[in-house]
Design a protein around this motif. Structure first.
Motif, short mmCIF file in Angstrom:
data_model
loop_
_atom_site.label_atom_id
_atom_site.label_comp_id
_atom_site.label_asym_id
_atom_site.label_seq_id
_atom_site.Cartn_x
_atom_site.Cartn_y
_atom_site.Cartn_z
N MET A 1 4.68 -8.59 15.54
CA MET A 1 3.77 -8.08 14.51
C MET A 1 2.46 -7.61 15.14
O MET A 1 1.89 -6.59 14.74
CB MET A 1 3.50 -9.15 13.46
N TYR B 1 -6.82 -9.18 12.14
CA TYR B 1 -6.80 -9.96 13.39
C TYR B 1 -6.55 -9.07 14.59
O TYR B 1 -5.74 -8.15 14.56
CB TYR B 1 -5.79 -11.10 13.32
N GLY C 1 1.91 -0.08 12.21
CA GLY C 1 0.79 0.16 11.31
C GLY C 1 1.11 -0.09 9.85
O GLY C 1 0.21 -0.05 9.01
N TYR D 1 7.37 -16.21 11.14
CA TYR D 1 6.97 -14.84 11.43
C TYR D 1 7.09 -14.52 12.92
O TYR D 1 6.76 -15.36 13.76
CB TYR D 1 5.53 -14.59 10.97
N ASN E 1 1.37 -3.83 15.15
CA ASN E 1 0.41 -3.70 14.05
C ASN E 1 1.10 -3.69 12.69
O ASN E 1 0.75 -2.92 11.80
CB ASN E 1 -0.42 -2.42 14.21
N VAL E 2 2.07 -4.57 12.53
CA VAL E 2 2.73 -4.71 11.22
C VAL E 2 2.11 -5.90 10.50
O VAL E 2 2.12 -7.02 11.03
CB VAL E 2 4.25 -4.89 11.37
N GLY E 3 1.54 -5.65 9.34
CA GLY E 3 0.89 -6.71 8.57
C GLY E 3 1.76 -7.20 7.44
O GLY E 3 2.79 -6.60 7.12
N ILE E 4 1.36 -8.31 6.86
CA ILE E 4 2.01 -8.81 5.65
C ILE E 4 0.95 -9.10 4.61
O ILE E 4 -0.13 -9.59 4.91
CB ILE E 4 2.85 -10.08 5.90
N ALA E 5 1.27 -8.77 3.37
CA ALA E 5 0.34 -9.05 2.28
C ALA E 5 1.17 -9.28 1.04
O ALA E 5 2.25 -8.72 0.89
CB ALA E 5 -0.64 -7.89 2.08
N GLY E 6 0.65 -10.08 0.16
CA GLY E 6 1.37 -10.35 -1.08
C GLY E 6 1.29 -11.82 -1.42
O GLY E 6 0.42 -12.54 -0.92
N GLY E 7 2.22 -12.26 -2.25
CA GLY E 7 2.21 -13.64 -2.71
C GLY E 7 2.58 -13.67 -4.18
O GLY E 7 3.21 -12.74 -4.70
N ASN F 1 -2.18 -15.50 -1.88
CA ASN F 1 -2.18 -14.05 -1.67
C ASN F 1 -3.13 -13.63 -0.54
O ASN F 1 -3.85 -12.64 -0.63
CB ASN F 1 -2.58 -13.31 -2.95
N GLN G 1 0.82 -1.22 0.00
CA GLN G 1 0.00 0.00 0.00
C GLN G 1 0.85 1.27 0.00
O GLN G 1 0.63 2.19 0.80
CB GLN G 1 -0.96 -0.01 1.19
N PHE H 1 1.12 -17.46 0.78
CA PHE H 1 1.82 -16.95 -0.41
C PHE H 1 1.11 -17.38 -1.69
O PHE H 1 0.86 -16.57 -2.58
CB PHE H 1 3.27 -17.46 -0.40
N ILE I 1 2.48 -2.12 6.35
CA ILE I 1 2.32 -3.43 5.73
C ILE I 1 3.62 -3.79 5.01
O ILE I 1 4.17 -2.96 4.29
CB ILE I 1 1.18 -3.43 4.70
N GLY J 1 -3.31 -12.11 3.05
CA GLY J 1 -2.49 -11.32 3.97
C GLY J 1 -3.08 -11.29 5.36
O GLY J 1 -4.23 -11.71 5.58
N ILE J 2 -2.29 -10.83 6.31
CA ILE J 2 -2.79 -10.60 7.66
C ILE J 2 -2.40 -9.19 8.08
O ILE J 2 -1.31 -8.70 7.78
CB ILE J 2 -2.24 -11.61 8.69
N ALA J 3 -3.31 -8.53 8.77
CA ALA J 3 -3.03 -7.19 9.27
C ALA J 3 -3.84 -7.00 10.54
O ALA J 3 -4.91 -7.58 10.69
CB ALA J 3 -3.40 -6.14 8.23
N GLY J 4 -3.32 -6.19 11.41
CA GLY J 4 -4.03 -5.95 12.66
C GLY J 4 -3.06 -5.96 13.82
O GLY J 4 -1.84 -5.84 13.64
N GLY J 5 -3.60 -6.15 15.00
CA GLY J 5 -2.78 -6.12 16.21
C GLY J 5 -3.55 -5.39 17.30
O GLY J 5 -4.79 -5.31 17.25
N TYR K 1 5.06 -8.61 0.28
CA TYR K 1 6.12 -9.60 0.02
C TYR K 1 5.83 -10.41 -1.24
O TYR K 1 4.69 -10.79 -1.51
CB TYR K 1 6.35 -10.51 1.23
N VAL K 2 6.86 -10.63 -2.01
CA VAL K 2 6.75 -11.40 -3.24
C VAL K 2 7.87 -12.43 -3.36
O VAL K 2 7.88 -13.22 -4.30
CB VAL K 2 6.74 -10.49 -4.48
N ILE L 1 -1.85 4.95 15.05
CA ILE L 1 -1.51 3.76 15.84
C ILE L 1 -1.22 4.22 17.27
O ILE L 1 -0.11 4.10 17.79
CB ILE L 1 -0.33 2.99 15.22
#
Lengths: 348, 348
Positions: free
Chosen positions: A284, B270, A265, A279, A288-294, B288, A169, B285, A267, B290-294, A270-271, B99
């Motif tokens: 995380m 989450y 906060g 993880y 509040n650190v997220g991961i998104a991708g693939g 695709n 993002q 992966f 993201i 993702g996870i975000a939150g905290g 990741y690719v 945050i």
């Protein structure tokens, strides 16, 4: 026709294979005019992924449409086309939300499709393209030769770097960290710049790659790794961390660095194909650190990135620093394996 | 004054503690008019988190400002205020991007602040509120008594459920799955409905909770768990999966269910504190997901959600199904521990 075969780790050869032909009304037959070698092609080449039998290889190519099946509407013979690294129907529910890499009817190049008919690898003279309407993206005219490397990069690395930036993002004005200085990481730098990132911190220890990163828009380069790299990012961001992080490697170390470099906060997009990642679950959550991708839906981004290349807004083809004829495909692999080349372009 | 003390697992008592007073110019002194017990208060109560010494407890409260320090500008004596479950300055770099749960100068209720001065727990008669301007949110007028439960819920559960929906990027028209039928999960249902989700699939095996979920906007209820729950979601979504998933439990089973129920490209938002979670790295992966939150920045959402409560747009106070005087705080805990109550409201 001639096509590249990986016979065993390290044993890559150009060999005779059956000429492909239109097998289904949705097929196209493409004469490959440029292809390339992917970092992921090196896994079986290096024996990290097992090679149990001789296998066709290559999933990035551009070329000229020679023939189309009776149902194909979007491309016609003579068109210059770009193929994403997976084929897709572009109409299933996953394609419709932009995840063509999870198409209900899609697949990878270099093996049989779901009906058992070969979808040729990209490192050869011709490719039978299944689901041509949903897969191929054409340029309006056959492009100038000097644009071909950039258009070819949209098959995979540029679309993948772009996906990392989308997943993370990246917003205008952001401070972005890019972990990984391979072709995908460098493309991620270019993507972040194109999206308006104000500050782009590239992690690279190789001068030639640093140079491309800076040409692509990196404002800072961090040469150290691990905790030192995280400390360097913190130093550059007044202790805050990055607004967005692009993880373009896939190892546990690179992912750990990416997550630790992210501000609360943020993201991590990741690719990098994950290898041995664990993880840091609690960290995380606390930050509040997220991961998104693939696996990148390169097809989603192709029309937009094609236009950006044709208009000169981006020049991702800079990642190619070696060009060889198809007959020397073994050298294309060896140069990347030995890190003499960032990315090899192959001309059939 | 009287305040709740957790002396040891299962041993919760109202005891005499020092009267709080304004200690810093940025402090406010609040007379608590309503507080509640959080699911997370049950961890030390049950001995899952160790209790090494008697400790003040409670982090959700509303009340009337009695006195303010000389630097406080946003609230004044007589104001009705809502306190988020952490205090924050609302001016540091993390607060400025929303945050507040990672504020450079913030902290939790029920222990000493960064200068060693007690920031009282919420389950008592009074609270010294550090950083009052950055922490408290007031209503323009003292609200009607029947709105107090809903305003109190904004301290934590509604803000946390909202955060799950924000993190999951719930969009108008989405199909949303909510894993967890505690007060946070139910609030997540309400958040998704308020954000315009078209279909909300609540996972719940308890009739009383299902009823609230439906009042909050759930369109479907899944009563099974694990693989069966995922299969039920797939069945309800033509095999596709959910556009967004809210994970409001924190166990490995609930997170696995949440990830598996997500469609390719979706985000699992989450907020369940993770306990023993191992992410399915390769599956995430490949699809695709993702996870975000905290830890939810409840303070970020307070002004907006306060307005939504005051206008009648949302009524999150429905999650309270038990109300006791502060003198019976032990029953408030026991009822939740024994699952006789979803959430207990306490009146000092």
């Amino acid at each position: 026709m001639k096509a590249t075969i990986l016979n065993a780790p390290g044993d890559i050869r150009l060999e005779d294979v059956p000429d492909p032909r239109i097998a289904k009304p949705t097929d196209a037959l493409v004469r490959v005019t440029a292809a390339c070698v992917c970092g992921s092609d090196l896994w079986p080449y290096r024996g990290i992924n097992p090679v149990t039998e001789p296998t066709r290889i290559g999933h990035e190519f551009v070329g000229i449409v020679e023939e189309v099946g009776s149902d194909v509407r979007s491309v016609r013979p003579g068109d210059f086309v770009i193929a994403p690294f997976m084929y897709s129907d572009n109409t299933c529910p996953h394609c419709r939300v932009g995840i063509q890499s999870r198409c209900d009817h899609g697949g990878f190049w270099g093996g049989p499709d779901r009906d058992g008919i070969m979808a040729d690898g990209g490192q050869g003279e011709y490719v039978r393209v299944p689901l041509a309407d949903g897969t191929l993206v054409s340029t309006r005219e056959v492009p100038d030769e000097d644009l071909v490397p950039s258009l070819l990069s949209l098959s995979d690395v540029m679309g993948t770097g772009w996906h990392a930036a989308v997943a993370a993002q990246v917003q205008e004005g952001d401070t972005v960290v890019v972990v990984g200085d391979g072709a995908v990481g460098l493309s991620g730098v270019l993507a972040a710049a194109r999206m308006g990132a104000e500050r782009i911190i590239a992690m690279s220890r190789h001068e030639s790659r640093q140079r491309i990163a800076r040409e692509f828009g990196a404002t800072d380069v961090v040469e150290v790794r691990g905790d030192d790299a995280v400390a360097a990012v913190k130093e550059l961001t007044d202790g805050v961390g990055a607004d967005a992080v692009l993880e373009c490697v896939g190892t546990n170390e690179s992912m750990s660095t990416a997550i630790a470099a992210a501000r609360p906060g943020a993201i991590v997009g990741y690719v990098g194909v994950p290898h041995g990642i664990e993880y840091p679950v609690r960290d995380m959550f606390a930050r509040n650190v997220g991961i998104a991708g693939g696996i990148a839906p390169a097809r989603q981004y192709l029309p937009q990135l094609r236009d950006d290349v044709l208009s000169g807004a981006i020049n991702p083809g800079l990642v190619f620093d070696l060009e060889v004829p198809l007959t020397e495909v073994a050298e294309a692999y060896a140069a990347m394996d030995e890190r003499r080349a960032i990315k090899s372009l192959i001309r059939p």
